[in-house]
Scaffold this motif. Sequence first.
Motif, short mmCIF file in Angstrom:
data_model
loop_
_atom_site.label_atom_id
_atom_site.label_comp_id
_atom_site.label_asym_id
_atom_site.label_seq_id
_atom_site.Cartn_x
_atom_site.Cartn_y
_atom_site.Cartn_z
N ALA B 60 0.85 -0.97 -0.13
CA ALA B 60 -0.01 -0.01 -0.03
C ALA B 60 0.83 1.40 -0.04
O ALA B 60 2.00 1.05 0.33
CB ALA B 60 -0.92 0.00 1.19
N SER B 61 0.23 2.37 -0.35
CA SER B 61 0.90 3.86 -0.23
C SER B 61 1.21 4.21 0.97
O SER B 61 0.52 3.79 1.79
CB SER B 61 0.44 4.76 -1.14
OG SER B 61 -1.00 4.79 -0.69
N ARG B 62 2.24 4.66 1.20
CA ARG B 62 2.70 5.22 2.38
C ARG B 62 3.59 6.26 2.34
O ARG B 62 4.04 6.85 1.61
CB ARG B 62 3.38 4.20 3.55
CG ARG B 62 4.76 3.77 2.85
CD ARG B 62 5.31 2.79 3.47
NE ARG B 62 6.60 1.97 2.88
CZ ARG B 62 7.66 2.53 2.92
NH1 ARG B 62 8.02 3.30 3.95
NH2 ARG B 62 8.79 1.77 2.10
N LYS B 63 3.19 7.29 3.73
CA LYS B 63 3.94 8.45 3.67
C LYS B 63 5.33 8.43 4.04
O LYS B 63 5.79 7.53 5.08
CB LYS B 63 3.05 9.63 4.44
CG LYS B 63 2.24 10.04 3.68
CD LYS B 63 1.30 11.10 4.74
CE LYS B 63 0.24 11.77 3.91
NZ LYS B 63 -0.94 12.31 4.72
N SER B 64 6.39 9.06 3.76
CA SER B 64 7.72 9.04 3.92
C SER B 64 8.32 10.43 3.93
O SER B 64 7.59 11.38 3.56
CB SER B 64 8.49 8.09 2.72
OG SER B 64 9.78 8.16 3.26
N VAL B 65 9.62 10.44 4.49
CA VAL B 65 10.08 11.85 4.55
C VAL B 65 11.55 11.67 3.65
O VAL B 65 12.38 10.76 3.74
CB VAL B 65 10.89 12.48 5.85
CG1 VAL B 65 11.38 13.61 5.97
CG2 VAL B 65 9.44 12.30 6.73
N ASP B 66 11.61 12.54 2.68
CA ASP B 66 12.87 12.62 1.77
C ASP B 66 14.26 12.85 2.81
O ASP B 66 14.38 13.99 3.63
CB ASP B 66 12.95 13.77 0.73
CG ASP B 66 13.93 13.69 -0.02
OD1 ASP B 66 15.14 13.63 0.31
OD2 ASP B 66 13.67 13.46 -1.38
N VAL B 67 15.03 12.14 2.81
CA VAL B 67 16.17 12.01 3.67
C VAL B 67 17.17 13.45 3.68
O VAL B 67 17.59 13.92 4.58
CB VAL B 67 17.16 10.64 3.62
CG1 VAL B 67 18.23 10.69 4.42
CG2 VAL B 67 16.30 9.64 3.32
#
Lengths: 91, 389
Positions: B60-67
Amino acid sequence: MDNKTIVENISRELNLKKDDVRKLMTTFCSLLADSCINGDVFVAPGFGQFEPRKKSERLATHPSSGKRLLIPPKLTIYFKPSAILKSRIQK
Amino acid sequence: MGNKLTFSQFAQLMSGKCNIDIKVCEAFLKTLFRNITGGLDNDEIVKIKDFGTFKVTSVASRKSVDVNTGEDNEIPAHRKVVFVPAKELAIAVNRPFEMFETLEISDDLSESEIMEAISSGDMEPAGDLKGEENMEPEKVEDQPQQEQKIVADATESVEDVTQIQENDIETESDGNAGTETLGTEEPLTDELMTEDNVAEDTLTDDIKPVRGFKHGFIWGIVAAFLIMLIGAGVVYYLYRESITEIVAHNKGVKGNVANEKIAIGDMIDEGEAAEDINTGEPTIVENEGGTSGEGANAVPTKPSDTAPVYDTITDTRYLTTMAKDHYGNYHLWPYIYEENSKMLGHPNRIKPGTRIVIPDLQKYGVDPKNPADIEKAKKMGGEIYSRYR
């Protein structure tokens, strides 16, 4: 797709007896395990690679009895799919 | 190690193992993986006996943070291939680690304590142990023969010396007969003192062999010297007894002599049991004998006289587990180690099957419930490890 179908397909395509295909399959599996123990990576172009990974020891709790367990370190085989395979299965 | 095996290299290995042409093997590999890919396309799952299962799963799609930028972004829903190795393959791959078993941990241990125990090397694979151990026993076997020769020579010379001393003392006792008892006591106590030193020497010598164990030659000399001293002590004791009897007969002061005999007997015990590091001070025993004439029989028994507890090292039983069983705390293992330091090398490389003595903690004045003592034990552990750096 199950094992039987794979063996049938390979024997038809290569004109080999099914027993020979099974024998090749067993040899392939044992050699793959050996290469992993040696720390070698088996590369299947366009498919991916099989590499050994070490899982270190860890503490875990038994889900039903609630006892704490020390899980020993372990060597596992890890499959890393190639970019081609990855993009192919997106369709 | 770390090599990449291609189809052609792998086909070569396969043909060598099952006597099938290399080209056939290579064609087999290509066809196999083409079929797996095709199977994944059509059925999304491919099961192969003895090899494993390839499966396409949805993520499933999920939220992430650009490192790098720190911005929020969303990883879109996608599909991925999962490979689960068959049991046979997994077992075959895990062969180098197959001797490990899952351990059950008692509740009264904190997580940090366990991880410390692990990092201290108790989980080392047994394969590491064998290399070093196989070399050591050979050296040990060589030494006793050398020592016996030296000791045989040594005891002869010591006998000569003691005979001379005997004569000296006899003449002295004749001179002082009936006048004072102190005169005879003095040479005795002097000699006791020298023996006391000998006992101390042997104690210090005794620690060295463990450290310099690999320097077989030096060790041999030190051990020979040690046995020489013990031999001297024994011979000395035998003659001393007869002397004291003569002296006692001459003067009729049996009480004092009896005390001294006991004191000497104890001294000799000390000499013989020189490996015992923490035995009581011999001088104390002597004083007791001197002050209370008849109470001399109540010489305090040494801690080692109480029935010793033995335990055996195995693949899964280490000093730490013994400390836990016998004292209730992993950290107290250094006391077991010190008790047996003579025959143990590196604490992590003890050969399975080694039988060791579990000392009574009271002997070291240690209370397993006292946190200060636990800290002390930890320091001792560090000190033991530092010997092998």
